[in-house]
Structures are given as structure tokens and as C-alpha cells.
Scaffold this active site. Structure first.
Site, short mmCIF file in Angstrom:
data_model
loop_
_atom_site.label_atom_id
_atom_site.label_comp_id
_atom_site.label_asym_id
_atom_site.label_seq_id
_atom_site.Cartn_x
_atom_site.Cartn_y
_atom_site.Cartn_z
N LYS A 1 6.74 -28.83 -31.87
CA LYS A 1 6.99 -29.25 -33.41
C LYS A 1 7.57 -28.11 -34.22
O LYS A 1 8.48 -28.41 -35.01
CB LYS A 1 5.55 -29.50 -33.82
CG LYS A 1 4.73 -30.86 -33.11
CD LYS A 1 3.40 -31.01 -33.77
CE LYS A 1 2.50 -29.88 -33.77
NZ LYS A 1 2.15 -29.77 -32.23
N ARG B 1 -3.28 -35.04 -38.82
CA ARG B 1 -3.96 -35.06 -37.55
C ARG B 1 -5.27 -35.89 -37.33
O ARG B 1 -5.69 -35.82 -36.26
CB ARG B 1 -4.38 -33.44 -37.33
CG ARG B 1 -3.46 -32.62 -36.58
CD ARG B 1 -3.67 -31.36 -36.55
NE ARG B 1 -3.50 -30.55 -35.35
CZ ARG B 1 -2.39 -29.54 -35.51
NH1 ARG B 1 -1.68 -29.39 -36.31
NH2 ARG B 1 -2.25 -28.88 -34.36
N ARG C 1 3.88 -18.60 -25.71
CA ARG C 1 4.46 -18.42 -27.12
C ARG C 1 4.36 -17.03 -27.86
O ARG C 1 3.36 -16.48 -27.67
CB ARG C 1 3.91 -19.52 -27.71
CG ARG C 1 3.99 -19.34 -29.50
CD ARG C 1 3.77 -20.81 -30.04
NE ARG C 1 2.28 -21.04 -30.08
CZ ARG C 1 2.11 -22.33 -30.50
NH1 ARG C 1 2.90 -23.32 -30.90
NH2 ARG C 1 0.68 -22.76 -30.33
N ARG D 1 -0.44 -15.62 -31.52
CA ARG D 1 -1.62 -16.31 -32.14
C ARG D 1 -2.92 -15.82 -31.34
O ARG D 1 -2.79 -16.16 -30.14
CB ARG D 1 -1.20 -17.83 -32.25
CG ARG D 1 -0.52 -17.79 -33.57
CD ARG D 1 0.09 -19.48 -33.57
NE ARG D 1 -1.03 -20.65 -33.47
CZ ARG D 1 -0.91 -21.52 -33.32
NH1 ARG D 1 0.51 -22.11 -33.67
NH2 ARG D 1 -1.78 -22.70 -33.21
N ARG E 1 -8.01 -27.76 -28.03
CA ARG E 1 -7.01 -28.04 -29.04
C ARG E 1 -6.48 -29.46 -28.50
O ARG E 1 -6.38 -30.26 -29.37
CB ARG E 1 -6.15 -27.27 -29.36
CG ARG E 1 -6.65 -26.16 -30.17
CD ARG E 1 -5.83 -24.81 -29.93
NE ARG E 1 -4.45 -24.84 -30.47
CZ ARG E 1 -3.49 -24.07 -30.16
NH1 ARG E 1 -3.97 -22.95 -29.38
NH2 ARG E 1 -2.15 -24.11 -30.40
P1 ADP Z 1 4.39 -26.62 -31.44
O1 ADP Z 1 4.59 -26.25 -32.80
O2 ADP Z 1 4.06 -28.20 -31.35
O3 ADP Z 1 2.72 -26.02 -31.12
P2 ADP Z 1 6.14 -24.80 -30.74
O4 ADP Z 1 7.36 -25.19 -31.30
O5 ADP Z 1 5.51 -23.59 -31.05
O6 ADP Z 1 5.08 -25.93 -30.38
O7 ADP Z 1 6.53 -24.59 -29.16
C1 ADP Z 1 5.62 -23.90 -28.36
C2 ADP Z 1 6.23 -22.80 -27.39
O8 ADP Z 1 7.12 -23.39 -26.46
C3 ADP Z 1 7.13 -21.91 -28.21
O9 ADP Z 1 7.05 -20.64 -27.38
C4 ADP Z 1 8.61 -22.43 -27.88
O10 ADP Z 1 9.71 -21.57 -27.56
C5 ADP Z 1 8.43 -22.99 -26.50
N1 ADP Z 1 9.43 -24.63 -26.42
C6 ADP Z 1 9.55 -25.40 -27.64
N2 ADP Z 1 10.09 -26.33 -27.19
C7 ADP Z 1 10.42 -26.23 -25.81
C8 ADP Z 1 10.94 -27.08 -25.01
N3 ADP Z 1 11.56 -28.19 -25.21
N4 ADP Z 1 10.96 -26.58 -23.48
C9 ADP Z 1 10.51 -25.26 -23.23
N5 ADP Z 1 9.84 -24.50 -24.13
C10 ADP Z 1 9.67 -25.09 -25.47
P1 ADP Z 2 -0.38 -26.11 -32.80
O1 ADP Z 2 0.84 -26.84 -33.05
O2 ADP Z 2 -0.39 -25.29 -31.48
O3 ADP Z 2 -1.41 -27.05 -32.58
P2 ADP Z 2 -0.90 -25.42 -35.53
O4 ADP Z 2 -0.29 -24.19 -36.12
O5 ADP Z 2 -0.11 -26.75 -36.04
O6 ADP Z 2 -0.86 -25.13 -33.87
O7 ADP Z 2 -2.47 -25.47 -35.79
C1 ADP Z 2 -3.15 -24.30 -35.53
C2 ADP Z 2 -4.76 -24.89 -35.84
O8 ADP Z 2 -4.78 -25.07 -37.23
C3 ADP Z 2 -5.25 -25.95 -35.17
O9 ADP Z 2 -5.84 -25.87 -33.99
C4 ADP Z 2 -6.26 -26.58 -36.01
O10 ADP Z 2 -7.56 -25.90 -35.89
C5 ADP Z 2 -5.84 -26.15 -37.53
N1 ADP Z 2 -4.77 -26.96 -38.09
C6 ADP Z 2 -3.47 -27.31 -38.37
N2 ADP Z 2 -3.00 -28.45 -39.08
C7 ADP Z 2 -4.35 -29.20 -39.19
C8 ADP Z 2 -4.61 -30.23 -39.74
N3 ADP Z 2 -3.74 -31.06 -40.33
N4 ADP Z 2 -5.73 -30.84 -39.64
C9 ADP Z 2 -6.87 -29.95 -39.11
N5 ADP Z 2 -6.77 -28.77 -38.75
C10 ADP Z 2 -5.55 -28.32 -38.62
#
Ligand code: ADP
Ligand code: ADP
Ligand code: ZN
Length: 222
Positions: free
Chosen positions: A17, A92, A131, A165, A176
Site C-alpha cells: 500500500k 480498516r 522492510r 519499524r 496484524r
Molecule cells: P504496506 O504499506 O501495504 O504495509 P509496503 O508498501 O510498506 O506495504 O511494502 C512492504 C514491503 O514489501 C516493503 O519493504 C516494500 O519495499 C516491499 N514490496 C512492496 N511491494 C512489493 C512487491 N510487489 N513485490 C515485492 N516486494 C514488495
Molecule cells: P501496515 O500497512 O504494515 O499494516 P500501517 O503503517 O498501515 O502498517 O499501520 C501500523 C499500525 O497502525 C497498525 O498495525 C495499527 O495498529 C495502526 N493503524 C494504522 N491505521 C489504522 C486504522 N485505520 N485503524 C486502526 N489502526 C490503525
């Protein structure tokens, strides 16, 4: 773009995302709005909301709708969001989705597209474990899948400082993932019912996924 576009990126942790939202920001001039980033900023600033959120985040749960909505509404009130936003990690829960509908309706706006980034649970653990991000500009990287062109130097800003993180560890990741399946995945059906859902196979390479997303976003922003 006639009307400001409101886009939602749905997907489990590690789906891509944040990575895709940053690419869409650059390509379409939209603004990424990540509730995870906003919550981490509140934690770092030591606000009351931040203190409450910290414990929940480190356990891999979901922060209360009340806190998340307050933070989101403040951010949506800032003028740069007029260009259109990519909601990354919000909503979410069903409660957040309904509150978003009300907020947009009050402003005469509506959701352009809710895009689900579909990934296997196993891939997501691997993605989250590897990541890291640039400490200066926030560009995302991965130990195996997305390394900087020059080792140790951010492609975007040249910084040599990176961070990981605290919640990107194996135990938190499974919590999660559970939160995602129990509370967030049902939103796929919710947006399908509203006729705004698109699904993208997010198992492919980053640029492949970006191309699929761009095709959808072009349709809704034209
Ligand atoms: P999210 O915001 O959904 O939690 P991230 O964009 O932070 O996910 O991506 C999670 C990890 O996976 C990051 O280290 C990113 O560089 C990597 N990543 C994102 N998209 C891809 C993909 N299509 N293939 C492989 N690795 C990816
Ligand atoms: P990822 O895409 O890897 O799940 P985020 O950075 O989006 O990570 O979120 C990290 C943490 O922040 C989540 O595990 C949750 O605890 C909290 N969080 C983020 N967005 C929301 C939301 N919309 N509602 C509730 N908790 C949230
Ligand atoms: Zn950088």
C-alpha cells in the site's frame, strides 16, 4: 481532473500500500494519507492519542476508531488534500468505512475507487520482515525485493540513514494479519456492494502492480 479523487488502498500489512501510494502521488499529483504514518507521528510527539495508540500498535491490534477518525479528519482538513487523496491503511473497520462515507457526503464528495491489493499471507510475512525506510524522506525499501541503486544510499534523497519499524517482527505480524482478516477484509465486500471495488494481484513485481493501479486510477481521475 474535474473532481478531487478519493482512492482507497485496501490490503494486509506488507501488501504494498505505502509503496504504491507513493508512486501514485508522483504520477497523479494525489496526496498519500497513511493512518499508520499519522499514528506513528502522534506516538513520536507523545500526544494523549499517541500514548494510547502505542500499546495497541506494538501488540498488532487496531487503534480505536475514535482516535483514528480524529487524526484522519484533522489531516483531511488540510488544504493539500483538495488535489485528491490516496487513503493508505484507512478505513480498516466497518465503523471507519461508515464514518468516511459520512465525512465525504458532508463535503459533497464520494469514493472514486477502493482497490484491494491481493497477496498471499506467506508473502506478506516476508515483505514485512525485510522492510525498511529512508529515515529522511520515508522512501520504502526491502532487503530482497527493493534495494537502493547504490547500497546504503537512498535513491530519492541521498540520505544514508534508514530505519525499521518496531512492529515489523514475526509475533506482531501474525496479530496484524488476524486483525486484517477479522476486521478489514470484510470491507472488500462493503465496497463491492457500493460498486467502487477493484482488485489487483499484488503478488507481481512492484512495477507490474503499479501499472495495474495506474490503469484503474486513470479511469477514475479522467
Ligand atoms: P504496506 O504499506 O501495504 O504495509 P509496503 O508498501 O510498506 O506495504 O511494502 C512492504 C514491503 O514489501 C516493503 O519493504 C516494500 O519495499 C516491499 N514490496 C512492496 N511491494 C512489493 C512487491 N510487489 N513485490 C515485492 N516486494 C514488495
Ligand atoms: P501496515 O500497512 O504494515 O499494516 P500501517 O503503517 O498501515 O502498517 O499501520 C501500523 C499500525 O497502525 C497498525 O498495525 C495499527 O495498529 C495502526 N493503524 C494504522 N491505521 C489504522 C486504522 N485505520 N485503524 C486502526 N489502526 C490503525
Ligand atoms: Zn530518502
Amino acid at each position: 481532473m474535474t473532481k478531487s479523487a478519493i482512492l482507497i488502498l485496501l490490503g494486509p500489512p506488507g501488501a504494498g500500500k505505502g509503496t504504491q501510494a507513493r508512486m501514485l502521488e508522483e504520477k497523479f499529483g494525489l496526496v498519500q494519507l497513511s493512518t499508520g504514518d499519522l499514528l506513528r507521528a502522534a506516538v513520536a510527539a507523545g500526544t494523549e492519542a499517541g500514548k494510547e495508540a502505542q500499546a495497541v500498535m506494538s501488540a498488532g491490534g487496531l487503534v480505536s476508531d475514535e482516535i483514528v477518525l480524529a487524526i484522519l479528519k484533522d489531516r483531511m482538513a488540510e488544504p493539500d488534500t483538495q488535489k485528491g487523496v490516496i487513503l493508505d491503511g484507512f478505513p480498516r473497520t466497518a465503523g471507519q468505512a461508515e464514518a468516511l462515507d459520512d465525512l465525504l457526503a458532508a463535503q459533497g464528495q464520494s469514493i472514486g475507487a477502493a482497490i484491494s491489493l491481493d497477496v498471499d499471507d506467506a508473502a506478506m510475512v516476508e515483505r514485512v520482515s525485510g522492510r525498511y525506510t529512508c529515515a529522511n524522506c520515508g522512501e520504502g525499501y526491502h532487503d530482497s525485493f527493493k534495494q537502493p541503486a547504490v547500497a546504503g544510499v537512498c535513491d530519492k534523497c541521498g540520505s544514508t540513514e534508514f530505519k525499521r519499524r518496531a512492529d515489523d517482527n514475526a509475533e506482531t505480524v501474525s496479530a496484524r494479519l488476524e486483525s486484517y482478516h477479522a476486521q478489514t477484509a470484510p470491507l472488500i465486500t462493503y465496497y463491492e456492494g457500493k460498486g467502487v471495488l477493484s482488485r489487483v494481484d499484488a503478488m507481481g513485481e512492484i512495477d507490474r502492480v503499479a501499472a495495474d493501479l495506474a490503469a484503474i486510477v486513470t479511469q477514475v481521475t479522467d
